[in-house]
Design a protein around this motif. Structure first.
Motif, short mmCIF file in Angstrom:
data_model
loop_
_atom_site.label_atom_id
_atom_site.label_comp_id
_atom_site.label_asym_id
_atom_site.label_seq_id
_atom_site.Cartn_x
_atom_site.Cartn_y
_atom_site.Cartn_z
N ARG A 50 0.82 -1.20 0.00
CA ARG A 50 0.00 0.00 0.00
C ARG A 50 0.86 1.26 0.00
NH1 ARG A 50 -2.66 3.28 3.88
NH2 ARG A 50 -4.63 4.11 3.08
N GLU A 51 1.89 1.26 0.87
CA GLU A 51 2.73 2.45 1.00
C GLU A 51 3.40 2.80 -0.32
OE1 GLU A 51 2.49 4.41 3.50
OE2 GLU A 51 1.09 2.91 4.33
N THR A 52 3.89 1.74 -1.00
CA THR A 52 4.57 1.96 -2.27
C THR A 52 3.61 2.53 -3.30
OG1 THR A 52 5.72 -0.06 -1.70
CG2 THR A 52 6.16 0.87 -3.87
N ILE A 53 2.39 1.97 -3.33
CA ILE A 53 1.41 2.45 -4.31
C ILE A 53 1.07 3.91 -4.03
CG2 ILE A 53 -0.90 2.12 -5.23
CD1 ILE A 53 -0.62 -0.82 -4.55
N ILE A 54 0.86 4.23 -2.76
CA ILE A 54 0.55 5.61 -2.41
C ILE A 54 1.67 6.54 -2.88
CG2 ILE A 54 0.27 7.22 -0.47
CD1 ILE A 54 -1.19 5.01 1.02
N GLU A 55 2.91 6.10 -2.68
CA GLU A 55 4.05 6.90 -3.10
C GLU A 55 4.06 7.14 -4.61
OE1 GLU A 55 8.44 5.82 -2.28
OE2 GLU A 55 7.36 5.63 -0.37
N ILE A 56 3.81 6.03 -5.36
CA ILE A 56 3.80 6.14 -6.82
C ILE A 56 2.70 7.10 -7.28
CG2 ILE A 56 3.35 4.86 -8.95
CD1 ILE A 56 4.67 2.42 -7.58
N VAL A 57 1.51 6.92 -6.69
CA VAL A 57 0.38 7.77 -7.09
C VAL A 57 0.67 9.23 -6.72
CG1 VAL A 57 -2.06 8.25 -6.71
CG2 VAL A 57 -1.30 5.90 -6.97
N THR A 58 1.22 9.44 -5.54
CA THR A 58 1.54 10.80 -5.10
C THR A 58 2.52 11.46 -6.06
OG1 THR A 58 1.27 10.08 -2.82
CG2 THR A 58 2.34 12.20 -3.17
N ASP A 59 3.59 10.74 -6.41
CA ASP A 59 4.58 11.28 -7.35
C ASP A 59 3.92 11.64 -8.67
OD1 ASP A 59 6.48 10.94 -5.47
OD2 ASP A 59 7.42 9.17 -6.37
N ASN A 60 3.10 10.71 -9.15
CA ASN A 60 2.41 10.91 -10.42
C ASN A 60 1.53 12.16 -10.35
OD1 ASN A 60 0.71 10.69 -12.66
ND2 ASN A 60 0.93 8.46 -12.71
N MET A 61 0.80 12.34 -9.25
CA MET A 61 -0.09 13.49 -9.12
C MET A 61 0.70 14.79 -9.05
SD MET A 61 -3.07 11.97 -6.59
CE MET A 61 -4.03 13.46 -6.49
N LEU A 62 1.80 14.77 -8.29
CA LEU A 62 2.61 15.99 -8.18
C LEU A 62 3.20 16.36 -9.53
CD1 LEU A 62 4.35 15.35 -4.75
CD2 LEU A 62 2.56 17.03 -5.27
N ALA A 63 3.68 15.33 -10.25
CA ALA A 63 4.27 15.58 -11.57
C ALA A 63 3.23 16.17 -12.52
CB ALA A 63 4.84 14.29 -12.13
N ALA A 64 1.96 15.76 -12.35
CA ALA A 64 0.91 16.23 -13.24
C ALA A 64 0.32 17.56 -12.77
CB ALA A 64 -0.19 15.17 -13.34
N GLY A 65 0.83 18.06 -11.64
CA GLY A 65 0.31 19.33 -11.13
C GLY A 65 -1.05 19.21 -10.47
N LEU A 66 -1.42 17.98 -10.06
CA LEU A 66 -2.72 17.79 -9.42
C LEU A 66 -2.61 18.07 -7.93
CD1 LEU A 66 -3.88 14.42 -11.03
CD2 LEU A 66 -4.75 16.69 -11.54
N SER A 67 -3.68 18.65 -7.37
CA SER A 67 -3.71 18.87 -5.94
C SER A 67 -3.88 17.52 -5.25
CB SER A 67 -4.89 19.79 -5.59
OG SER A 67 -5.28 19.55 -4.25
N LEU A 68 -3.18 17.32 -4.14
CA LEU A 68 -3.27 16.04 -3.43
C LEU A 68 -4.51 15.97 -2.55
CD1 LEU A 68 0.46 15.49 -2.39
CD2 LEU A 68 -0.76 14.50 -4.33
N VAL A 69 -5.20 17.08 -2.37
CA VAL A 69 -6.37 17.06 -1.49
C VAL A 69 -7.65 17.51 -2.19
CG1 VAL A 69 -5.11 17.34 0.66
CG2 VAL A 69 -5.74 19.37 -0.65
N GLY A 70 -7.53 18.15 -3.36
CA GLY A 70 -8.71 18.76 -3.97
C GLY A 70 -9.69 17.75 -4.54
N SER A 71 -9.19 16.61 -5.01
CA SER A 71 -10.06 15.62 -5.64
C SER A 71 -9.79 14.27 -4.99
CB SER A 71 -9.79 15.62 -7.14
OG SER A 71 -10.54 14.62 -7.79
N ARG A 72 -9.73 13.22 -5.77
CA ARG A 72 -9.42 11.91 -5.20
C ARG A 72 -7.99 11.93 -4.67
NH1 ARG A 72 -9.89 7.19 -8.68
NH2 ARG A 72 -10.70 6.11 -6.87
N GLN A 73 -7.78 11.36 -3.49
CA GLN A 73 -6.48 11.45 -2.85
C GLN A 73 -5.69 10.16 -3.06
OE1 GLN A 73 -7.36 12.66 1.15
NE2 GLN A 73 -8.55 14.43 0.41
N PRO A 74 -4.36 10.25 -2.97
CA PRO A 74 -3.51 9.07 -3.23
C PRO A 74 -3.96 7.85 -2.43
CG PRO A 74 -2.14 11.01 -2.97
CD PRO A 74 -3.54 11.46 -2.70
N GLU A 75 -4.32 8.03 -1.17
CA GLU A 75 -4.73 6.90 -0.32
C GLU A 75 -5.99 6.25 -0.90
OE1 GLU A 75 -4.08 9.93 0.76
OE2 GLU A 75 -2.22 9.62 1.91
N GLU A 76 -6.94 7.10 -1.31
CA GLU A 76 -8.20 6.58 -1.85
C GLU A 76 -7.95 5.77 -3.11
OE1 GLU A 76 -10.92 9.76 -2.78
OE2 GLU A 76 -12.18 8.46 -4.03
#
Lengths: 362, 242
Positions: A196-222
């Motif tokens: 889970r932790e690794t997936i969250i990390e990958i998704v978080t990196d991907n979102m940051l790279a895409a300029g997506l807010s980590l809290v505005g929409s679906r979150q990495p944990e979700e």
């Protein structure tokens, strides 16, 4: 002796103004957001909208149920049984054209005996149809509560239950899901490690790279959790015999007695107990069939309105030519959706008086 | 337009205008625009019975559906978008082999759990419970989106109308996903968006389109037939019965 349209109208007015009910007339111009909040875009496309200069959207009254339920709550009526009737125009857009319909109906809110309330609604609908000389309508009933009980008894993962429930009443998307269930395949995009932790990390990196807010929409944990849930569900699909049972259930359409017997037999054979909800539907069907003259009643196991606030028994009355003249049922979840602080039982029906008059004057 | 003149509307600017001129030119139907890019009325060389109007592509779609022009060149996506049943009021006579684009559903690439519309239906169904608001879709294709999502049993969302740069909506926080047009997919990739496996709503290209709602006198019908035959005839299976 044949009645005139005026006499039929007068009889309809007498019905909605009878002693035991309160006739109400919600405004023609209503804020649009409660409708959009409740039913989303799919119903939203039917609204006739206008925008005030301050940007607030209004719509011409598209139905009576919502404003009636809303004022019941706004007026602090919870705990007080209410019986409301209406008769008047509603406005919709259909196939891109605005249309005005005349609608009548009954809403019973917060009644002490919800089962008796539904029977009253069914009786009211039969009376209204009788005014227009439709004494033996075709009635289709469906069991939303029964289906939910059936799903619950199947002992499958709650996520599967949710997915199946969500598609109830939409045959196309239900068929798509059932196809997917009968032919399971891995639909996970790409490959990712399962921690889970690794997936969250990958998704978080991907979102940051895409300029997506980590809290505005679906979150990495979700996203990670749903991804893992999908993997888990794919790894433990619904047992084949349960999928078969579901397909069989949804295909049942017969007289209430025969249909409910079939459901009883198949669920018993599978070791599922839904006796209580079955008996409830049986009682309502019997009450409906006891009304004379006898209507042609069928139980359609797959029948449900596409609004998820319907709960128990739902119904539809049609003319010989298939035009829907009345529809309704139990909708206990509506007041909850509107913010009621405690459960409020609700049943009601809407009647298409233009169509009724068209039937009568044929 | 006047009773016996055939009115044809063509895109007024950009690549669509150039390609339209090229296709008509290849059929020896040179489009003449006397006042240059600022004028909105023109003609076709040696075809005095045809009057040419230069309109924006979306307006051509609307006018075809209403029948205020007889024929037009525009994208098929715009006809479907202009009105819920827009396609019923027109006949797509001839694909013109340019302006290819797909109307698609795309989600942020980071949504690794969402690969098809079924996944999106599941996400939409409990989105409001999780986030206290509806799932938001940015698009200028309101009708197409509503119809496609309804077909997939998805009702739990709201549309955010976007006039331009739709692909930036997820990053700006204006929406969660988009319905937009794409030809190469490059813009989507640059914005870290991914098309869903079954997220193709419509394949669009520029077409020669005839309005069914226009006022078709026998004379104008004959002129239409003549014009179409100059343009290489009508593909089999398509009727110009208007």
């Amino acid at each position: 002796m044949a009645k005139t349209p005026g006499e039929r109208r007068a009889a309809m007015i007498r019905l909605v103004e009878s002693r035991t009910v309160t006739r109400v007339a919600p405004p023609l111009l209503l804020p649009a957001s409660p409708y959009l909040d409740l039913a989303g875009e799919e119903f939203g496309r039917q609204l006739l909208l206008t925008t005030a200069n301050n940007g607030v959207d209004y719509c011409l009254r598209p139905d009576f149920t919502l404003p009636i339920a809303k004022s019941y709550l706004d007026d602090g009526m919870i705990g007080v049984p209410g019986a409301y009737t209406y008769l008047g125009p509603i406005f919709r857009q259909e196939n891109g054209t605005p249309v005005e319909y005349d609608q009548a109906g009954l809403e019973l809110l917060g009644q002490a005996d919800p089962d008796a309330a539904l029977d009253q609604v069914l009786t009211f609908a039969r009376w209204a149809l009788a005014i227009y000389d439709i004494t033996e309508p075709n009635v289709r009933i469906g069991g939303v509560g029964l289906f939910e009980a059936f799903l619950g008894a199947m002992g499958i993962a709650p996520q599967w239950q949710q997915r199946i429930r969500h598609r109830f009443g939409h045959p196309t998307s239900m068929r798509r899901l059932l196809d997917r269930l009968t032919a399971p395949r891995d639909t996970i995009a790409g490959t990712a490690p399962d921690a889970r932790e690794t997936i969250i990390e990958i998704v978080t990196d991907n979102m940051l790279a895409a300029g997506l807010s980590l809290v505005g929409s679906r979150q990495p944990e979700e996203i990670a959790d749903r991804y893992l849930e999908k993997q888990a569900l794919d790894a433990s699909p619904i047992p084949e015999e349960m999928v078969q049972l579901l397909v069989e259930y949804l295909s049942i359409i017969d007289t209430p007695t025969r249909a409910l017997d079939k459901i009883r037999l198949m669920t018993q054979r599978a070791g599922l107990n839904i006796e209580g909800p079955l008996q409830t539907v049986r009682n309502h069907a019997a009450a409906l069939q006891a009304l004379s003259p006898k209507a042609d009643v069928i139980f359609d196991a797959s029948f449900s309105p596409r609004l998820d606030y319907y709960t128990g028994v739902v119904f539809e009355m049609t003319s010989e030519r298939g035009a829907i003249l009345a529809s309704g049922g139990e909708y206990d979840r509506l007041l909850d959706r509107l913010g009621a602080v405690e459960p409020v039982a609700a049943s009601g029906c809407a009647l298409w008086t233009d169509r009724l008059e068209a039937e009568a004057s044929r | 337009m006047t009773g016996e003149t055939l009115t044809i509307a063509v895109p007024s600017k950009g690549r669509l205008e150039e390609e339209t001129r090229r296709v008509f030119g290849e059929s020896r139907l040179a489009i003449i625009r006397p006042g240059g890019a600022r004028s909105y009325v023109g003609s076709i060389k040696d075809q005095p019975q045809v009057s040419v109007l230069f309109y924006p592509a979306a307006e051509i779609a609307r006018e075809l559906i209403m029948g205020t022009i007889d024929i037009g060149v525009t994208g098929s996506d715009l006809i479907h978008e202009a009105a819920e049943n827009g396609a019923r009021n027109v006949v797509f006579v001839k694909p013109l082999q340019f302006g290819h684009a797909d109307v698609i559903v795309a989600v942020p690439d980071a949504w690794i759990d969402v690969v098809n519309m079924g996944d999106l239906a599941d996400v939409a169904s409990d989105f409001r419970a999780r986030h206290g608001r509806w799932l938001r879709i940015a698009t200028k294709y309101v009708h197409l989106t509503r119809k496609f999502f309804a077909d997939h049993g998805i009702a739990e969302y709201r549309i955010v109308e976007s006039a331009g740069a739709t692909e930036a909506a997820p990053a700006s926080g204006a929406a969660d996903l988009i319905v937009d047009i794409t030809s190469s997919g490059e813009t989507l990739a640059a914005n870290s968006l991914r098309i869903l496996e079954d997220g193709l709503i419509l394949k669009s290209e520029a077409q020669l389109i005839v309005s069914k709602a226009a006022n078709w006198t026998p004379m104008k019908k004959a002129q239409l037939e003549a014009l179409l035959s100059i343009m290489g005839g009508i593909p089999p299976g398509i009727s110009t019965q208007v």
